[in-house]
Design an enzyme around this catalytic site. Sequence first.
Site, short mmCIF file in Angstrom:
data_model
loop_
_atom_site.label_atom_id
_atom_site.label_comp_id
_atom_site.label_asym_id
_atom_site.label_seq_id
_atom_site.Cartn_x
_atom_site.Cartn_y
_atom_site.Cartn_z
N GLY A 24 -35.65 18.90 9.46
CA GLY A 24 -35.37 20.33 9.59
C GLY A 24 -36.59 21.22 9.42
N ASP A 26 -39.80 23.42 10.23
CA ASP A 26 -40.34 24.16 11.36
C ASP A 26 -41.42 25.09 10.87
OD1 ASP A 26 -39.26 26.81 10.71
OD2 ASP A 26 -37.30 26.00 11.25
N TYR A 34 -31.07 21.40 3.43
CA TYR A 34 -29.88 21.83 4.17
C TYR A 34 -28.67 21.91 3.23
CZ TYR A 34 -31.90 21.61 8.89
OH TYR A 34 -32.62 21.84 10.04
N LYS A 220 -40.48 21.52 18.01
CA LYS A 220 -40.87 22.64 17.17
C LYS A 220 -42.35 22.94 17.38
CE LYS A 220 -36.89 23.14 15.09
NZ LYS A 220 -36.11 24.39 15.02
N ASP A 248 -39.63 25.65 20.43
CA ASP A 248 -38.98 26.50 19.43
C ASP A 248 -40.00 26.91 18.36
OD1 ASP A 248 -37.40 27.71 17.54
OD2 ASP A 248 -36.06 26.00 17.23
N GLU A 274 -37.93 29.34 22.26
CA GLU A 274 -36.87 29.80 21.36
C GLU A 274 -37.47 30.55 20.18
OE1 GLU A 274 -34.04 26.73 20.59
OE2 GLU A 274 -33.53 27.49 18.60
N GLU A 303 -29.92 32.23 16.68
CA GLU A 303 -29.44 31.56 15.46
C GLU A 303 -29.57 32.47 14.24
OE1 GLU A 303 -32.52 28.36 15.68
OE2 GLU A 303 -32.67 28.65 13.52
N ASP A 326 -24.22 31.18 16.93
CA ASP A 326 -24.18 30.35 15.72
C ASP A 326 -22.80 30.52 15.08
OD1 ASP A 326 -26.31 29.07 13.48
OD2 ASP A 326 -24.50 30.00 12.66
N HIS A 353 -26.64 27.27 19.05
CA HIS A 353 -27.46 26.70 17.99
C HIS A 353 -26.59 25.77 17.17
CE1 HIS A 353 -28.94 27.04 13.67
NE2 HIS A 353 -29.92 26.43 14.29
N GLY A 355 -26.94 21.90 14.42
CA GLY A 355 -27.78 21.18 13.47
C GLY A 355 -27.32 21.52 12.07
#
Lengths: 441, 441
Positions: A24, A26, A34, A220, A248, A274, A303, A326, A353, A355
């Site tokens: 996750g 970026d 998360y 990313k 992104d 993105e 998102e 989202d 979006h 994940g």
Amino acid sequence: MSNAKIIKLTVSDVRFPTSLEQHGSDAMHTDPDYSVAYVVIETDDGLKGYGLTFTLGKGTEIVVCAVEALSTFVVGKCLKDITSDFRSFYRLITSDGQMRWLGPEKGVIQLASAAVLNAVWDLWARAEGKPLWKLLVDMDPVKLISCIDFRYITDALTEQEALDILLKGQEGKQKREEQMLNEGYPAYTTSCAWLGYPDQQLKQLCTVALRDGWTRFKVKVGADLQDDIRRCALIREMIGPCNTLMIDANQRWDVEEAITWVTRLAEFKPLWIEEPTSPDDILGHATISKALAPLGIGVATGEQCHNRVMFKQLLQASALQFVQIDSCRLGSVNENLAILLMACKFQVPVCPHAGGVGLCELVQHLILFDYISVSASLHNRMCEYVDHLHEHFKNPVVICDAQYMPPKDPGYSTEMLEESVSRHQYPEGEVWQNLRGKSTD
Amino acid sequence: MSNAKIIKLTVSDVRFPTSLEQHGSDAMHTDPDYSVAYVVIETDDGLKGYGLTFTLGKGTEIVVCAVEALSTFVVGKCLKDITSDFRSFYRLITSDGQMRWLGPEKGVIQLASAAVLNAVWDLWARAEGKPLWKLLVDMDPVKLISCIDFRYITDALTEQEALDILLKGQEGKQKREEQMLNEGYPAYTTSCAWLGYPDQQLKQLCTVALRDGWTRFKVKVGADLQDDIRRCALIREMIGPCNTLMIDANQRWDVEEAITWVTRLAEFKPLWIEEPTSPDDILGHATISKALAPLGIGVATGEQCHNRVMFKQLLQASALQFVQIDSCRLGSVNENLAILLMACKFQVPVCPHAGGVGLCELVQHLILFDYISVSASLHNRMCEYVDHLHEHFKNPVVICDAQYMPPKDPGYSTEMLEESVSRHQYPEGEVWQNLRGKSTD
């Protein structure tokens, strides 16, 4: 439907230590854990509804606190009274005269509204014995419209226009539903190329994904241009010229910087860039869209777009070419319906979006409804997929040949395994106790 | 400055039961209990800094929870280290990789950032022995610029442009400072015409205000057109044709509705319509501005504009003719500096939002700085004033002949009386215990 009354709401702070392995990561969120604020509502006849909103770890307790504040609007209400005038209930939750100062309809309070309303929608779908997408697909268009708060968007979409779109969407609906049940909805993967992954891992994940039938890949970018060039070259070489690449930046750039940077990456033929800049910068996204159009690169965002008023403007200003709804940031299904209908009117494809924790589970319902009842098109459309944390859900997503297969169980696929919730509760769950134990060893 | 270290942060939920008498009532906030999340920081050498953010009652506990989450970024820091690179500290508070998901820079988390950073600015001004406005006025322009996060606004204002504005503002600064000390800064009153006040009360308050020298009056509108016509006619008749009237709809309308409604009120010659629609609707405000310009009515907004990216666009789109900064919704002085400089570049006057709890006390510092060091103009400029709750502050605002007189005590005028804080703590303070006692009698 029985007139069951909601008699209880509980909310938990559930976190997964994903930062340990850079899942996750970026350009702006380098070490996410998360997490979710996880809501369970219960009726006096024993039915339960499950809802959640996604977070990145720290601060989830603030969303939990906000859910607790909103619970006074939910507990004591009958499900039938809510669903018979869902627009009013939506406004009760989002526009209380004292609480709206904390937003309005943005940030923590909107995330909390999403979690609560997601639980109500799950409850409704369970009460009807249908998966949420099917509840929506079968619902009378007038009833669907009555779930939407049109405040502040009538200059872009009137109730009548919305109804006309839904009525038109009735044509061929049955066929599209069958198609979805047979083939599923197209997905793309973000799992191969998180920013924190070394090249070797990226290569390996890409190889496996290609073998599994994936044809659309997101990378990313945004922290370092030379790294981006190397990583994009690597992925493009691996996936070949015909597969789809998206990039992104997770809001890393200012407007001019975005244009310069993406121009340097144009040779790798990304379909979209993105989140090139601040999610609040509608005019900035419009400037970037205009500058990148000659390169054949679209702008995707959403998102972190917090409500229908922002999406309305992104559409009005031609600031995006892909609408990324989202399921947990917007005000639940109610507000997402408004976005799907506006996107349809403005003829911009929706590419959700997903994940995080549970975002794939939830948003698949919305995009299935979009195809079957609203857009009736798959052109330039696909739903994000990330293969983490699904094992914690009772009805995890099913992906076949890189397609989302429609959920069949009643509800919104929001229910988590009790053991997962209990083990990952923050800070008292076993997983976190063990991590603390290790760090003090 | 000594290298004092911040060793403690406490935060309180302080609420005033203003809804009992309809103080502060408007078309969207019908029963506010004016409240604050109140922050006190303390250094190891015994100095204290006070900060707050304003809320409307319910949900203040969520902001308190957010302040607690942010406290980890503050406690343990030396004041000198913060102020020597305030931009980095600002970004630390507002852009943490996990916490920014909850905003970014909006809603609860931004309100909490404001409360915390306001306390830091108060501490800094106290450490320098100056009122905040004077700290800013005396500060080297390069140092001032180093407090601003320019991320996402460089397409509207570069660092160099900001510096040029401040350098130009040095000319005549001394004279303007003397002028402010002698005459004060022009104010307008909102105290006469809250929406919940009956006509008789409105008349009486207006009579008193005129006697006290007020020449600028704001009326709440937007709930009922016939009521608005009656109330505006009443006020205009009382204040005469030469005094200034403003109207405020507190976001009640959609775009077209705003234009129609305000057109009906044009005969009363309002200078501006404030918050005609959603605070997020930049393009909507631009449409309304354009439609009302021929009527000589400007659009004012900002009290719920959550960050510099939104203000940037409002300016870029010519969506407002009066910039209403808020000391407690934007990211403290740091972000307000960015707005003042952008407003100067776009040549739009700043007319701060105030009222609530402490908003007058704080924002007077910012608008004094604006006049002395940035805009150097009083044309079409004035600062809101509401005469409630000042008695709870240690250094309450001083109004003479409808002008804000510059504060002379060190700090940001943010310190509240200990007894007020303790009596109004929610829910355990005496005032709330007594109210609960009454309601259960």
